[in-house]
Design an enzyme around this catalytic site. Structure first.
Site, PDB file in Angstrom:
ATOM      1  N   TYR A 175      18.970 -15.635   2.382  1.00 21.12           N
ATOM      2  CA  TYR A 175      18.085 -14.736   1.633  1.00 21.12           C
ATOM      3  C   TYR A 175      18.329 -14.895   0.128  1.00 21.12           C
ATOM      4  O   TYR A 175      17.404 -15.142  -0.653  1.00 21.12           O
ATOM      5  CB  TYR A 175      18.312 -13.271   2.054  1.00 21.12           C
ATOM      6  CG  TYR A 175      17.786 -12.281   1.051  1.00 21.12           C
ATOM      7  CD1 TYR A 175      16.428 -12.010   0.968  1.00 21.12           C
ATOM      8  CD2 TYR A 175      18.647 -11.638   0.148  1.00 21.12           C
ATOM      9  CE1 TYR A 175      15.946 -11.126   0.016  1.00 21.12           C
ATOM     10  CE2 TYR A 175      18.168 -10.758  -0.800  1.00 21.12           C
ATOM     11  CZ  TYR A 175      16.817 -10.508  -0.859  1.00 21.12           C
ATOM     12  OH  TYR A 175      16.348  -9.643  -1.814  1.00 21.12           O
ATOM     13  N   ILE A 200       8.271  -1.802  -2.364  1.00 20.03           N
ATOM     14  CA  ILE A 200       8.118  -1.944  -3.816  1.00 20.03           C
ATOM     15  C   ILE A 200       6.669  -2.309  -4.166  1.00 20.03           C
ATOM     16  O   ILE A 200       6.116  -1.824  -5.149  1.00 20.03           O
ATOM     17  CB  ILE A 200       9.117  -2.996  -4.367  1.00 20.03           C
ATOM     18  CG1 ILE A 200      10.542  -2.646  -3.920  1.00 20.03           C
ATOM     19  CG2 ILE A 200       9.045  -3.064  -5.895  1.00 20.03           C
ATOM     20  CD1 ILE A 200      11.565  -3.729  -4.184  1.00 20.03           C
ATOM     21  N   SER A 260      16.336 -10.834  -7.527  1.00 20.83           N
ATOM     22  CA  SER A 260      17.370  -9.878  -7.099  1.00 20.83           C
ATOM     23  C   SER A 260      18.669 -10.117  -7.848  1.00 20.83           C
ATOM     24  O   SER A 260      19.001 -11.254  -8.192  1.00 20.83           O
ATOM     25  CB  SER A 260      17.593 -10.067  -5.593  1.00 20.83           C
ATOM     26  OG  SER A 260      18.761  -9.422  -5.180  1.00 20.83           O
ATOM     27  N   LEU A 286       1.374  -7.646   7.098  1.00 25.68           N
ATOM     28  CA  LEU A 286       1.757  -6.407   7.784  1.00 25.68           C
ATOM     29  C   LEU A 286       2.915  -6.624   8.763  1.00 25.68           C
ATOM     30  O   LEU A 286       3.084  -5.862   9.708  1.00 25.68           O
ATOM     31  CB  LEU A 286       0.539  -5.780   8.505  1.00 25.68           C
ATOM     32  CG  LEU A 286      -0.678  -5.480   7.611  1.00 25.68           C
ATOM     33  CD1 LEU A 286      -1.822  -4.908   8.449  1.00 25.68           C
ATOM     34  CD2 LEU A 286      -0.313  -4.481   6.502  1.00 25.68           C
ATOM     35  N   LYS A 294      13.445 -10.005   3.765  1.00 15.61           N
ATOM     36  CA  LYS A 294      14.431  -9.469   2.817  1.00 15.61           C
ATOM     37  C   LYS A 294      15.734  -8.963   3.423  1.00 15.61           C
ATOM     38  O   LYS A 294      16.512  -8.298   2.734  1.00 15.61           O
ATOM     39  CB  LYS A 294      13.791  -8.359   1.988  1.00 15.61           C
ATOM     40  CG  LYS A 294      13.303  -7.201   2.836  1.00 15.61           C
ATOM     41  CD  LYS A 294      12.922  -6.010   1.991  1.00 15.61           C
ATOM     42  CE  LYS A 294      12.640  -4.813   2.849  1.00 15.61           C
ATOM     43  NZ  LYS A 294      12.317  -3.605   2.152  1.00 15.61           N
ATOM     44  N   THR A 303      21.252 -10.210  -6.521  1.00 16.69           N
ATOM     45  CA  THR A 303      22.064 -11.003  -5.597  1.00 16.69           C
ATOM     46  C   THR A 303      22.329 -12.396  -6.169  1.00 16.69           C
ATOM     47  O   THR A 303      23.310 -13.037  -5.801  1.00 16.69           O
ATOM     48  CB  THR A 303      21.396 -11.055  -4.198  1.00 16.69           C
ATOM     49  OG1 THR A 303      22.337 -11.536  -3.265  1.00 16.69           O
ATOM     50  CG2 THR A 303      20.179 -11.923  -4.161  1.00 16.69           C
ATOM     51  N   LYS A 307      16.080 -16.629  -3.230  1.00 17.01           N
ATOM     52  CA  LYS A 307      15.794 -15.988  -4.527  1.00 17.01           C
ATOM     53  C   LYS A 307      16.210 -16.920  -5.668  1.00 17.01           C
ATOM     54  O   LYS A 307      15.536 -17.025  -6.686  1.00 17.01           O
ATOM     55  CB  LYS A 307      16.522 -14.643  -4.645  1.00 17.01           C
ATOM     56  CG  LYS A 307      16.004 -13.576  -3.682  1.00 17.01           C
ATOM     57  CD  LYS A 307      14.612 -13.114  -4.044  1.00 17.01           C
ATOM     58  CE  LYS A 307      14.004 -12.164  -3.043  1.00 17.01           C
ATOM     59  NZ  LYS A 307      12.562 -11.962  -3.199  1.00 17.01           N
ATOM     60  N   ASN A 326      20.158  -0.618   4.866  1.00 15.73           N
ATOM     61  CA  ASN A 326      20.446  -0.129   3.512  1.00 15.73           C
ATOM     62  C   ASN A 326      20.882   1.330   3.529  1.00 15.73           C
ATOM     63  O   ASN A 326      20.563   2.090   4.440  1.00 15.73           O
ATOM     64  CB  ASN A 326      19.222  -0.325   2.617  1.00 15.73           C
ATOM     65  CG  ASN A 326      18.884  -1.794   2.421  1.00 15.73           C
ATOM     66  OD1 ASN A 326      17.829  -2.249   2.817  1.00 15.73           O
ATOM     67  ND2 ASN A 326      19.808  -2.540   1.857  1.00 15.73           N
TER      68      ASN A 326
HETATM   69  N1  UFG Z   1      26.524   1.142   2.922  1.00 13.00           N
HETATM   70  C1  UFG Z   1      27.281   1.977   3.743  1.00 13.00           C
HETATM   71  N2  UFG Z   1      26.754   2.324   4.954  1.00 13.00           N
HETATM   72  C2  UFG Z   1      25.529   1.898   5.382  1.00 13.00           C
HETATM   73  C3  UFG Z   1      24.760   1.058   4.528  1.00 13.00           C
HETATM   74  C4  UFG Z   1      25.303   0.712   3.311  1.00 13.00           C
HETATM   75  O1  UFG Z   1      28.398   2.357   3.401  1.00 13.00           O
HETATM   76  O2  UFG Z   1      25.130   2.240   6.492  1.00 13.00           O
HETATM   77  C5  UFG Z   1      27.068   0.769   1.629  1.00 13.00           C
HETATM   78  C6  UFG Z   1      27.259  -0.721   1.482  1.00 13.00           C
HETATM   79  O3  UFG Z   1      28.504  -1.123   2.006  1.00 13.00           O
HETATM   80  C7  UFG Z   1      27.144  -0.891  -0.021  1.00 13.00           C
HETATM   81  C8  UFG Z   1      26.164   0.197  -0.448  1.00 13.00           C
HETATM   82  O4  UFG Z   1      26.149   1.130   0.624  1.00 13.00           O
HETATM   83  O5  UFG Z   1      28.373  -0.607  -0.610  1.00 13.00           O
HETATM   84  C9  UFG Z   1      24.754  -0.333  -0.658  1.00 13.00           C
HETATM   85  O6  UFG Z   1      24.361  -1.062   0.479  1.00 13.00           O
HETATM   86  P1  UFG Z   1      22.845  -1.513   0.725  1.00 13.00           P
HETATM   87  O7  UFG Z   1      22.813  -2.234   2.046  1.00 13.00           O
HETATM   88  O8  UFG Z   1      21.932  -0.355   0.571  1.00 13.00           O
HETATM   89  O9  UFG Z   1      22.556  -2.486  -0.482  1.00 13.00           O
HETATM   90  P2  UFG Z   1      23.257  -3.867  -0.878  1.00 13.00           P
HETATM   91  O10 UFG Z   1      23.761  -3.671  -2.254  1.00 13.00           O
HETATM   92  O11 UFG Z   1      24.201  -4.347   0.125  1.00 13.00           O
HETATM   93  O12 UFG Z   1      22.006  -4.833  -0.780  1.00 13.00           O
HETATM   94  C10 UFG Z   1      21.102  -4.910  -1.817  1.00 13.00           C
HETATM   95  C11 UFG Z   1      19.714  -5.304  -1.313  1.00 13.00           C
HETATM   96  C12 UFG Z   1      19.713  -6.700  -0.771  1.00 13.00           C
HETATM   97  C13 UFG Z   1      20.333  -7.635  -1.774  1.00 13.00           C
HETATM   98  C14 UFG Z   1      21.704  -7.158  -2.177  1.00 13.00           C
HETATM   99  C15 UFG Z   1      22.316  -7.995  -3.241  1.00 13.00           C
HETATM  100  O13 UFG Z   1      19.293  -4.418  -0.310  1.00 13.00           O
HETATM  101  O14 UFG Z   1      18.387  -7.092  -0.525  1.00 13.00           O
HETATM  102  O15 UFG Z   1      21.596  -5.851  -2.711  1.00 13.00           O
HETATM  103  O16 UFG Z   1      23.660  -7.720  -3.385  1.00 13.00           O
HETATM  104  F1  UFG Z   1      20.464  -8.881  -1.295  1.00 13.00           F
END
Ligand code: UFG
Length: 339
Positions: free
Chosen positions: A150, A12, A125, A33, A85, A127, A154, A199
């Protein structure tokens, strides 16, 4: 005017440097880094035609942080991205998360006071809201008990900013991001996950590129239309622009409180399956995926009420979901070519 971006080589941060420079600001990046590369500096220069100043520094170390502020004078404001993060990692290494995320914040704020720098944008976030009781989620919704160190950092950061702004000249905006994805349209900067991505989007693009065998969709029995979790995905370029608007708001004295909070999302929720469909539709690639059990700690569904940000900041996300998934793919392809 010169803006210091901590963590400016990250996902970001790098996009925000580009948008700040496009808006006429000078940029200084301080980054250790630890989860990024300084090649990003060349790429920002390629995109904007202007090279940001750069200093490698661990801002959680007070002496290194002081050095940054002693080296670069004339800083108008700070945008703070420097933080660890990964939710899962924070469960295993809580002390590291508190030390790093809150140590950086304290060192930077202390230097702001010392050097008379007034404007601060904090990377926060969604979160902080936990599992919402009501959707879409407004800024006035309750902040729930954190479920990870984490998320706790925040929340604490926002609270610290509340006390510090009420007892000083410092003005701050905390931007509560929803799920940032996508990459710059030039495909010169994007997300660079370390190791196996946690993610969704990096996992999808790495699977399509053949780096991962198969995407596991965590859970198909959630109480949503298709049984998968719902998130408010936002294009990183839209998100970056929100930082420029937040900084300008304080510079132009338009802020209404010493510390303000804004939801930075699109207001639309997409399920995991809808993201997969968008990826396949926008790129023409076929994704290998299957259902797997739920992931511990996942929120079922969350999306932003964006009315307050639209009204107060005059900012609105413009990019649609296909632009997010296709730009992430373009970036993944560029990474492959540069190996
Ligand atoms: N998901 C999958 N398979 C994967 C990865 C993710 O099905 O391999 C799903 C997760 O279960 C979720 C959705 O995709 O339903 C999004 O998941 P992410 O990990 O991309 O994102 P999150 O919403 O879990 O996490 C984000 C930020 C975090 C923050 C969080 C707050 O990345 O930094 O939101 O809820 F803390």
């Amino acid at each position: 005017m010169k803006i210091l971006i901590t963590g400016g080589c990250g996902f970001i941060g790098s996009h925000t440097c580009v948008e700040l420079q496009n808006a006429g600001f000078d940029v200084v990046i301080a980054d250790n880094l630890s989860n990024s590369t300084d090649k990003v500096i060349d790429r920002i220069e390629k995109i904007t035609g202007k090279r940001p100043e750069f200093i490698k520094a661990d801002l959680s170390d007070a002496l290194e942080c002081n050095k940054v502020f002693d080296t670069f004078g004339g800083i108008t404001g700070i945008i703070n991205f420097a933080a660890s993060k990964a939710v899962g990692e924070s469960m295993e290494k809580p002390i590291m998360y508190y030390k790093n995320n809150l140590g950086i914040l304290l060192n930077v704020l202390e230097n702001m006071q010392k050097h008379g720098i007034k404007y601060f944008v904090q990377s926060s976030s969604c979160t902080v809201y936990g599992e919402p009781d009501k959707l879409p989620i407004k800024e006035s919704s309750p902040v729930k008990d954190a479920t990870s160190p984490y998320g706790h950092t925040k929340q604490i950061a926002e609270q610290m900013l509340g006390f510090i702004t009420s007892s000083s000249d410092i003005r701050a905006v905390a931007l509560r991001y929803f799920n940032p994805i996508g990459a710059h349209p030039t495909a010169l900067i994007g997300e660079l996950p370390n190791g196996v991505p946690n993610n969704l989007l990096p996992f999808i693009t790495q699977t399509a590129a053949g780096i991962r065998k198969e995407l596991k969709v965590f859970g198909n029995d959630y109480p949503t239309a298709d049984g998968t979790c719902i998130r408010d995905y936002i294009h990183v370029v839209d998100l970056a622009k929100a930082h420029v608007v937040a900084m300008n708001r304080m510079i132009e004295n338009k802020n209404k409180k010493a510390l303000e909070f804004f939801n930075i999302g699109t207001g639309h929720g997409y399920s995991v399956l809808e993201i997969i469909n968008s990826f396949e539709r926008s790129t023409g690639e076929k994704l290998n995926w299957s259902f797997a059990p739920r992931r511990a700690g996942d929120i079922i569904q969350i999306w932003a009420d964006t009315e307050f940000a639209e009204k107060e900041l005059g900012w609105k996300a413009l990019e649609d979901i296909d632009s997010m998934t296709s730009s992430a793919w373009k970036w993944q392809q560029m990474l492959g070519e540069n190996k």
